[in-house]
Design a protein around this motif. Sequence first.
Motif, PDB file in Angstrom:
ATOM      1  N   ASP A  82       0.791  -1.164   0.143  1.00  0.00           N
ATOM      2  CA  ASP A  82       0.196   0.206   0.100  1.00  0.00           C
ATOM      3  C   ASP A  82       0.993   1.333   0.027  1.00  0.00           C
ATOM      4  OD1 ASP A  82      -2.335  -1.180  -0.246  1.00  0.00           O
ATOM      5  OD2 ASP A  82      -2.834  -1.324   1.886  1.00  0.00           O
ATOM      6  N   HIS A  83       1.934   1.230   0.714  1.00  0.00           N
ATOM      7  CA  HIS A  83       2.811   2.491   0.701  1.00  0.00           C
ATOM      8  C   HIS A  83       3.494   2.813  -0.511  1.00  0.00           C
ATOM      9  CE1 HIS A  83       6.338   4.700   3.449  1.00  0.00           C
ATOM     10  NE2 HIS A  83       5.931   5.220   2.285  1.00  0.00           N
ATOM     11  N   VAL A  84       3.837   1.546  -0.956  1.00  0.00           N
ATOM     12  CA  VAL A  84       4.668   1.866  -2.427  1.00  0.00           C
ATOM     13  C   VAL A  84       3.594   2.244  -3.690  1.00  0.00           C
ATOM     14  CG1 VAL A  84       5.396   0.339  -4.482  1.00  0.00           C
ATOM     15  CG2 VAL A  84       6.290  -0.104  -2.457  1.00  0.00           C
ATOM     16  N   LEU A  85       2.308   1.919  -3.552  1.00  0.00           N
ATOM     17  CA  LEU A  85       1.353   2.246  -4.472  1.00  0.00           C
ATOM     18  C   LEU A  85       1.178   3.714  -4.289  1.00  0.00           C
ATOM     19  CD1 LEU A  85      -0.793  -0.909  -4.700  1.00  0.00           C
ATOM     20  CD2 LEU A  85       0.738  -0.215  -6.503  1.00  0.00           C
ATOM     21  N   ILE A  86       0.849   3.990  -3.055  1.00  0.00           N
ATOM     22  CA  ILE A  86       0.363   5.469  -2.723  1.00  0.00           C
ATOM     23  C   ILE A  86       1.496   6.287  -3.372  1.00  0.00           C
ATOM     24  CG2 ILE A  86      -0.439   7.039  -0.756  1.00  0.00           C
ATOM     25  CD1 ILE A  86      -1.633   4.835   0.720  1.00  0.00           C
ATOM     26  N   LYS A  87       2.616   6.161  -2.756  1.00  0.00           N
ATOM     27  CA  LYS A  87       3.794   7.140  -3.204  1.00  0.00           C
ATOM     28  C   LYS A  87       4.006   7.151  -4.932  1.00  0.00           C
ATOM     29  CE  LYS A  87       8.737   7.687  -2.219  1.00  0.00           C
ATOM     30  NZ  LYS A  87       9.987   7.177  -1.547  1.00  0.00           N
ATOM     31  N   GLU A  88       3.623   5.836  -5.409  1.00  0.00           N
ATOM     32  CA  GLU A  88       3.944   6.053  -6.716  1.00  0.00           C
ATOM     33  C   GLU A  88       2.950   7.004  -7.446  1.00  0.00           C
ATOM     34  OE1 GLU A  88       3.102   3.189 -10.748  1.00  0.00           O
ATOM     35  OE2 GLU A  88       2.317   2.732  -8.935  1.00  0.00           O
ATOM     36  N   ALA A  89       1.707   6.776  -6.775  1.00  0.00           N
ATOM     37  CA  ALA A  89       0.533   7.766  -7.330  1.00  0.00           C
ATOM     38  C   ALA A  89       0.852   9.274  -7.211  1.00  0.00           C
ATOM     39  CB  ALA A  89      -0.696   7.390  -6.707  1.00  0.00           C
ATOM     40  N   ILE A  90       1.605   9.466  -6.125  1.00  0.00           N
ATOM     41  CA  ILE A  90       1.796  10.754  -5.667  1.00  0.00           C
ATOM     42  C   ILE A  90       2.852  11.518  -6.670  1.00  0.00           C
ATOM     43  CG2 ILE A  90       3.236  12.387  -4.022  1.00  0.00           C
ATOM     44  CD1 ILE A  90       1.652  10.604  -1.670  1.00  0.00           C
ATOM     45  N   TYR A  91       3.973  10.650  -6.922  1.00  0.00           N
ATOM     46  CA  TYR A  91       5.003  11.231  -7.980  1.00  0.00           C
ATOM     47  C   TYR A  91       4.351  11.124  -9.504  1.00  0.00           C
ATOM     48  CZ  TYR A  91       8.814  11.642  -4.555  1.00  0.00           C
ATOM     49  OH  TYR A  91       9.481  12.068  -3.536  1.00  0.00           O
ATOM     50  N   ALA A  92       3.574  10.252  -9.628  1.00  0.00           N
ATOM     51  CA  ALA A  92       3.109  10.297 -10.933  1.00  0.00           C
ATOM     52  C   ALA A  92       1.948  11.529 -11.338  1.00  0.00           C
ATOM     53  CB  ALA A  92       2.343   8.938 -11.217  1.00  0.00           C
ATOM     54  N   SER A  93       1.702  12.199 -10.173  1.00  0.00           N
ATOM     55  CA  SER A  93       0.908  13.353 -10.291  1.00  0.00           C
ATOM     56  C   SER A  93       1.630  14.452 -11.046  1.00  0.00           C
ATOM     57  CB  SER A  93       0.526  14.037  -8.943  1.00  0.00           C
ATOM     58  OG  SER A  93       1.571  14.197  -8.299  1.00  0.00           O
ATOM     59  N   GLY A  94       2.988  14.478 -11.149  1.00  0.00           N
ATOM     60  CA  GLY A  94       3.970  15.387 -11.579  1.00  0.00           C
ATOM     61  C   GLY A  94       4.123  16.723 -10.721  1.00  0.00           C
ATOM     62  N   SER A  95       3.649  16.588  -9.490  1.00  0.00           N
ATOM     63  CA  SER A  95       3.710  18.032  -8.769  1.00  0.00           C
ATOM     64  C   SER A  95       5.207  18.212  -8.285  1.00  0.00           C
ATOM     65  CB  SER A  95       2.636  17.749  -7.603  1.00  0.00           C
ATOM     66  OG  SER A  95       2.703  18.744  -6.732  1.00  0.00           O
ATOM     67  N   PRO A  96       5.688  19.472  -8.230  1.00  0.00           N
ATOM     68  CA  PRO A  96       6.837  19.593  -7.744  1.00  0.00           C
ATOM     69  C   PRO A  96       6.781  19.377  -6.076  1.00  0.00           C
ATOM     70  CG  PRO A  96       5.813  21.730  -8.482  1.00  0.00           C
ATOM     71  CD  PRO A  96       5.076  20.490  -8.928  1.00  0.00           C
ATOM     72  N   LEU A  97       5.717  19.428  -5.467  1.00  0.00           N
ATOM     73  CA  LEU A  97       5.577  19.381  -4.133  1.00  0.00           C
ATOM     74  C   LEU A  97       5.308  17.884  -3.743  1.00  0.00           C
ATOM     75  CD1 LEU A  97       3.479  22.417  -3.260  1.00  0.00           C
ATOM     76  CD2 LEU A  97       5.920  22.144  -2.857  1.00  0.00           C
ATOM     77  N   ALA A  98       5.387  16.977  -4.792  1.00  0.00           N
ATOM     78  CA  ALA A  98       5.252  15.267  -4.317  1.00  0.00           C
ATOM     79  C   ALA A  98       6.038  14.798  -3.119  1.00  0.00           C
ATOM     80  CB  ALA A  98       5.477  14.680  -5.617  1.00  0.00           C
ATOM     81  N   PRO A  99       7.627  15.360  -3.239  1.00  0.00           N
ATOM     82  CA  PRO A  99       8.249  14.620  -1.849  1.00  0.00           C
ATOM     83  C   PRO A  99       7.655  15.278  -0.614  1.00  0.00           C
ATOM     84  CG  PRO A  99       9.528  15.415  -3.785  1.00  0.00           C
ATOM     85  CD  PRO A  99       8.291  16.147  -4.051  1.00  0.00           C
ATOM     86  N   HIS A 100       6.900  16.379  -0.545  1.00  0.00           N
ATOM     87  CA  HIS A 100       6.531  16.941   0.613  1.00  0.00           C
ATOM     88  C   HIS A 100       5.393  16.647   1.341  1.00  0.00           C
ATOM     89  CE1 HIS A 100      10.169  19.280   0.181  1.00  0.00           C
ATOM     90  NE2 HIS A 100       9.694  19.561  -1.235  1.00  0.00           N
ATOM     91  N   VAL A 101       4.531  15.603   0.710  1.00  0.00           N
ATOM     92  CA  VAL A 101       3.199  15.184   1.008  1.00  0.00           C
ATOM     93  C   VAL A 101       3.500  14.469   2.287  1.00  0.00           C
ATOM     94  CG1 VAL A 101       1.023  13.948   0.554  1.00  0.00           C
ATOM     95  CG2 VAL A 101       1.957  15.357  -1.148  1.00  0.00           C
ATOM     96  N   PHE A 102       4.532  13.509   2.282  1.00  0.00           N
ATOM     97  CA  PHE A 102       4.751  12.651   3.400  1.00  0.00           C
ATOM     98  C   PHE A 102       5.969  13.333   4.219  1.00  0.00           C
ATOM     99  CE2 PHE A 102       2.839   8.393   1.359  1.00  0.00           C
ATOM    100  CZ  PHE A 102       1.437   9.139   1.617  1.00  0.00           C
ATOM    101  N   GLY A 103       6.477  14.480   3.751  1.00  0.00           N
ATOM    102  CA  GLY A 103       7.620  14.828   4.306  1.00  0.00           C
ATOM    103  C   GLY A 103       8.889  13.838   4.170  1.00  0.00           C
TER     104      GLY A 103
END
Length: 398
Positions: A82-103
């Motif tokens: 679940d962790h892997v899949l959620i993180k993949e979706a976050i980065y696949a959004s293309g958002s430059p703030l992706a690394p900061h959603v989970f800190g």
Amino acid sequence: MTSSTPATAPFEGSAEAAELSARIGDFIHGELAAIVREHGINHERSPDRETLRRVWRRSNELGFYGITLPKAMGGLGLSVLDHVLIKEAIYASGSPLAPHVFGELSGPPRVGALARQATPYQLEAFIQPVANADKAICFALTEAEAGSDAGAVQTRAERQGDDYLLTGRKRFISGSPFADFALVMASTATDPAQREISAFFVDLGQPGARVESGYKTMAGQSHTGDIVLEACRVPARNMIGEPGRGLALALGRITVNRLLHCPAMVGLARVALNDALDYARGRRQFGRAIAQFQAVQHMLANMATDLAAARGLMIATARQIDAGGEARAEASMAKLFCSEAAFRIADSAVQIHGGEGIVQGRRVEFLFRMLRMYRVLTGTSEIQRNTIARELLGDPAA
């Protein structure tokens, strides 16, 4: 059998994780997208410290920031899959703030694994403030002479009564420019020839500690800096665990941590593939879209195949870990293959964009540089091959 486009890969995790991923997606495309527009943030123009704190606190308010923490600290106890899949979706959004959603650079993922080793004082003074998005922390191991050879740390921690004096320079420390604390690895050996690495919580605002962050990575980001310690006085109670156990703490979850870098690469590679698909459909040469040329079609086919293979290996390894397997070789295989495949995808995306792909400001040009870095970051491809070979041969010296 149903198929999915590169932008809509199936979610193989739990229903709860799928719902959580959808809510995080709404946050990214709603509030975070507004912050990106408001401050002119892009992949190379990093947000300032106050903007980052705003992002962390809002993510925390929405219940996203600390989900990777142990349940005892308010986390969700996610499976690795679940962790892997959620993180993949976050980065696949293309958002430059992706690394900061989970800190990821400076928040709960940096301290969650330490909770079992921390004293009540350390939990209250360091770990809980980070978990609550009140403070930021970075992990300081790497030095000029201690990279792949993590045990070659030269930073010294000399005992003086109830304190230690820390002296040394940490290099290429992610998250250090906006961190309040650092988890510092230092040698406590009395004999410089011995390797005895201990771990300390260090307040970066105290005398003798400073961050030098006047350089950027090849991806153009300013998330990285050096931590300079000059006879920095650190209370002995800031040592985590026993003396000489610092590397064990740092590397204790190395298998899971290696795997958890893969979804970022896979997510960014998906962005590169989708950008290439969009460009190939819209760019016309010789009276037709370049997507109709077989040479371009073959590149796209190879990119999609690489992405599917990388994602499949990542998911299979996550399932193996969740099932109780050690997966040391498999995690290294995943990190190796995902980083190499993701870079190939970014390279082809640049090629399909042609002249537009080599212009700074184009996202594929940034992704090319970013994904090239992942072949070095968090354990080089060569280190991954060493680990795989050792596991195959069953010989630690191999």
